[in-house]
Design a protein around this motif. Structure first.
Motif, short mmCIF file in Angstrom:
data_model
loop_
_atom_site.label_atom_id
_atom_site.label_comp_id
_atom_site.label_asym_id
_atom_site.label_seq_id
_atom_site.Cartn_x
_atom_site.Cartn_y
_atom_site.Cartn_z
N LEU A 60 -18.86 21.85 53.91
CA LEU A 60 -18.93 21.74 55.38
C LEU A 60 -17.70 22.36 56.03
CD1 LEU A 60 -20.44 20.52 57.87
CD2 LEU A 60 -19.00 18.49 57.56
N TRP A 61 -16.53 22.06 55.46
CA TRP A 61 -15.30 22.61 56.03
C TRP A 61 -15.17 24.11 55.76
CZ3 TRP A 61 -12.02 21.82 59.69
CH2 TRP A 61 -10.81 22.52 59.70
N VAL A 69 -26.36 24.17 62.22
CA VAL A 69 -26.74 22.77 62.07
C VAL A 69 -27.34 22.27 63.38
CG1 VAL A 69 -25.93 20.43 61.59
CG2 VAL A 69 -24.91 22.38 60.39
N ASP A 70 -28.58 21.77 63.31
CA ASP A 70 -29.23 21.22 64.50
C ASP A 70 -28.88 19.75 64.68
OD1 ASP A 70 -30.49 23.64 65.09
OD2 ASP A 70 -32.16 23.19 63.73
N VAL A 71 -29.03 18.98 63.61
CA VAL A 71 -28.75 17.54 63.65
C VAL A 71 -27.81 17.22 62.51
CG1 VAL A 71 -29.72 15.21 63.59
CG2 VAL A 71 -31.05 17.09 64.60
N LEU A 72 -26.58 16.85 62.83
CA LEU A 72 -25.55 16.67 61.82
C LEU A 72 -25.94 15.65 60.76
CD1 LEU A 72 -22.71 17.25 60.76
CD2 LEU A 72 -21.85 15.48 62.32
N THR A 187 -37.37 23.82 51.35
CA THR A 187 -38.43 24.08 52.32
C THR A 187 -38.58 22.96 53.34
OG1 THR A 187 -40.08 23.11 50.81
CG2 THR A 187 -39.76 25.50 50.72
N SER A 188 -38.11 21.76 53.00
CA SER A 188 -38.24 20.65 53.95
C SER A 188 -37.03 20.54 54.87
CB SER A 188 -38.40 19.32 53.19
OG SER A 188 -37.23 19.01 52.48
N ALA A 189 -36.04 21.38 54.66
CA ALA A 189 -34.83 21.30 55.49
C ALA A 189 -35.16 21.64 56.94
CB ALA A 189 -33.78 22.27 54.97
N THR A 190 -34.57 20.91 57.85
CA THR A 190 -34.78 21.19 59.27
C THR A 190 -33.68 22.09 59.82
OG1 THR A 190 -33.58 19.18 59.84
CG2 THR A 190 -35.98 19.02 59.69
N MET A 191 -32.78 22.47 58.95
CA MET A 191 -31.72 23.37 59.36
C MET A 191 -31.34 24.20 58.13
SD MET A 191 -30.71 20.51 58.04
CE MET A 191 -30.87 19.43 59.46
N MET A 192 -30.58 25.26 58.34
CA MET A 192 -30.23 26.13 57.23
C MET A 192 -29.11 25.49 56.43
SD MET A 192 -30.47 30.02 58.61
CE MET A 192 -30.10 30.59 56.96
N LEU A 193 -29.27 25.53 55.10
CA LEU A 193 -28.23 25.02 54.22
C LEU A 193 -27.25 26.12 53.89
CD1 LEU A 193 -30.40 23.00 51.69
CD2 LEU A 193 -28.80 22.05 53.32
N PRO A 194 -26.00 25.78 53.61
CA PRO A 194 -25.04 26.79 53.15
C PRO A 194 -25.57 27.47 51.90
CG PRO A 194 -23.92 24.75 53.69
CD PRO A 194 -25.40 24.46 53.73
N HIS A 195 -25.28 28.72 51.73
CA HIS A 195 -25.83 29.48 50.61
C HIS A 195 -25.33 29.00 49.26
CE1 HIS A 195 -27.79 32.21 53.28
NE2 HIS A 195 -26.66 32.58 53.86
#
Length: 197
Positions: A60-61, A69-72, A187-195
């Motif tokens: 995260l840092w 991130v839409d919803v933390l 696929t269920s993520a509501t936001m993009m994950l870090p690569h």
């Protein structure tokens, strides 16, 4: 001087994007315990759960200026679940795996019944893809509740043979389900994950 505890998650995120270490510390303090509890409920190993949560906050840092991130809260829980799956892939005992799979499946069932059905379908397909003798032994043990010794007596084979076939079946299902669950998480993520997750 900022009073970070009264900030909303959205406000903290905005400050995080601007390299605000105080905002990061507040996010850490706000979410470390629930994330740790979530990871520990599945992993059942204190150090592994701590490592999973630590990886989430390190990323995260490090990626604070690239994140979308839409919803933390949702993002952090999704990220820690991904780390939990990585820990599952690292493997404990076979029985531990299925215990964790059960807990994870319940979690997915509550959050997304459609994805749970998809996961269950993949699980059944993996069982069906096993060689007939391995499939039979696996089902006798899992559904029939028979011990390896009882299976050996019923099929008139050695216990060692049952162990080998069961080990192969578990390995195929374990790796197949690991891959399937990782796909479900992404696929269920509501936001993009870090690569690098």
């Amino acid at each position: 001087m900022q009073n970070y505890p009264i900030h909303t998650d959205d406000q903290l995120l905005k400050r995080l994007y601007q390299n605000d270490e105080g905002a990061f510390a507040e996010i850490y303090n706000r979410y470390w315990k629930p994330l740790y509890t979530s990871a520990h409920n599945i992993l059942q190993v204190r150090e592994a759960a701590q490592d999973a949560v630590q990886e989430v906050f390190i990323s995260l840092w490090k990626r604070r200026q690239d994140l979308q991130v839409d919803v933390l809260q949702s993002y952090l829980h999704q990220a820690v679940r991904f780390q939990v799956f990585k820990a599952v892939r690292a493997g404990k005992t076979d029985q531990d795996f299925f215990n964790r799979l059960s807990l994870i499946s319940k979690d997915i069932l509550i959050e997304d019944p459609v994805l749970f059905k998809e996961l269950e379908s993949i699980y059944q397909q993996l069982i069906q893809s096993l060689p007939p003798d391995e499939q039979e032994i696996f089902l006798l043990h899992r559904d029939g509740g028979l011990t390896y010794k009882q299976i050996a007596e019923q099929k008139n084979i050695s216990v060692k043979t049952v162990e080998k076939k069961m080990s192969r079946a578990l390995k195929e299902i374990r790796y197949g389900m690991d891959d399937a669950m990782l796909v479900v998480l992404v696929t269920s993520a509501t936001m993009m994950l870090p690569h690098n997750f």
